[in-house]
Scaffold this motif. Sequence first.
Motif, PDB file in Angstrom:
ATOM      1  N   GLU A 123       1.568   7.137  -6.473  1.00 34.68           N
ATOM      2  CA  GLU A 123       0.521   8.118  -6.739  1.00 34.68           C
ATOM      3  C   GLU A 123       1.009   9.523  -6.395  1.00 34.68           C
ATOM      4  O   GLU A 123       0.771  10.467  -7.138  1.00 34.68           O
ATOM      5  CB  GLU A 123      -0.747   7.792  -5.952  1.00 34.68           C
ATOM      6  N   ALA A 124       1.690   9.634  -5.280  1.00 34.30           N
ATOM      7  CA  ALA A 124       2.217  10.933  -4.876  1.00 34.30           C
ATOM      8  C   ALA A 124       3.256  11.425  -5.882  1.00 34.30           C
ATOM      9  O   ALA A 124       3.278  12.609  -6.245  1.00 34.30           O
ATOM     10  CB  ALA A 124       2.824  10.855  -3.486  1.00 34.30           C
ATOM     11  N   ARG A 125       4.109  10.504  -6.308  1.00 35.34           N
ATOM     12  CA  ARG A 125       5.129  10.866  -7.285  1.00 35.34           C
ATOM     13  C   ARG A 125       4.486  11.290  -8.607  1.00 35.34           C
ATOM     14  O   ARG A 125       4.887  12.278  -9.219  1.00 35.34           O
ATOM     15  CB  ARG A 125       6.069   9.680  -7.514  1.00 35.34           C
ATOM     16  N   LEU A 126       3.465  10.555  -9.040  1.00 33.79           N
ATOM     17  CA  LEU A 126       2.764  10.905 -10.272  1.00 33.79           C
ATOM     18  C   LEU A 126       2.090  12.271 -10.149  1.00 33.79           C
ATOM     19  O   LEU A 126       2.147  13.092 -11.069  1.00 33.79           O
ATOM     20  CB  LEU A 126       1.716   9.844 -10.622  1.00 33.79           C
ATOM     21  N   ASN A 150       0.824  -1.200   0.000  1.00 33.45           N
ATOM     22  CA  ASN A 150       0.000   0.000   0.000  1.00 33.45           C
ATOM     23  C   ASN A 150       0.869   1.264   0.000  1.00 33.45           C
ATOM     24  O   ASN A 150       0.539   2.254  -0.621  1.00 33.45           O
ATOM     25  CB  ASN A 150      -0.933   0.024   1.219  1.00 33.45           C
ATOM     26  N   LYS A 151       1.966   1.194   0.690  1.00 33.46           N
ATOM     27  CA  LYS A 151       2.859   2.332   0.784  1.00 33.46           C
ATOM     28  C   LYS A 151       3.469   2.627  -0.593  1.00 33.46           C
ATOM     29  O   LYS A 151       3.570   3.778  -0.998  1.00 33.46           O
ATOM     30  CB  LYS A 151       3.964   2.040   1.799  1.00 33.46           C
ATOM     31  N   GLN A 152       3.840   1.612  -1.333  1.00 31.75           N
ATOM     32  CA  GLN A 152       4.411   1.802  -2.663  1.00 31.75           C
ATOM     33  C   GLN A 152       3.394   2.432  -3.605  1.00 31.75           C
ATOM     34  O   GLN A 152       3.704   3.314  -4.376  1.00 31.75           O
ATOM     35  CB  GLN A 152       4.888   0.471  -3.242  1.00 31.75           C
ATOM     36  N   VAL A 153       2.169   1.993  -3.527  1.00 26.29           N
ATOM     37  CA  VAL A 153       1.125   2.555  -4.367  1.00 26.29           C
ATOM     38  C   VAL A 153       0.937   4.038  -4.026  1.00 26.29           C
ATOM     39  O   VAL A 153       0.838   4.878  -4.904  1.00 26.29           O
ATOM     40  CB  VAL A 153      -0.200   1.770  -4.210  1.00 26.29           C
TER      41      VAL A 153
END
Length: 183
Positions: free
Chosen positions: A43-46, A36-39
């Motif tokens: 998303e934050a990076r995107l 979940n953290k990677q997602v």
Amino acid sequence: MASLQDQLLKAGLADKSSAKKARAEKRKKQKLKNKNKQVEVDEARLAATQAAEEKKSRDRALNEAQQRAREERSIVAQVRQLIEMNKQVRKGDTVLNFTHDNLVKRLYVSADMHRQVTKGRLVVVVLDEAYELVPAPVADKIAQRDEASIVYRADLDTSDNEGKQQEEDDWYADYEIPDDLTW
């Protein structure tokens, strides 16, 4: 230092199977949390990259608009400078009539200036709602920068008269001239 689990096993309060289950559940929770953290990180990076791209495009559009405004101001300044440096001093009582925005305007000039304007050597230009006379070569330079500054140019009006004369001559071309005429 031993972990709490090892201490509980030594004390006999827990057995090996419950310890395995606890470790497996802990690993599953950690995996889910990492997944979940990677997602979320992606998303934050995107979102961050998208926001940066939007900001770049806004900045680019703003820079282009500012560049166009600078160029327009530069052209206006160049036209102003050309007119100010090359305007002719108007003295005299001969009336020069010309049209601007479908209105007949009038300038008082000398007879010599009137002849030069009618021959196309001088051109009427507008500068800050005032009309000035400049030489034709300077008017060509002004027209390259801003066509709207040229108000009246006599050499352009003569081409219309020549076109009318040719039109009248062509009208007679439809009639056949008999060859048996004797004078």
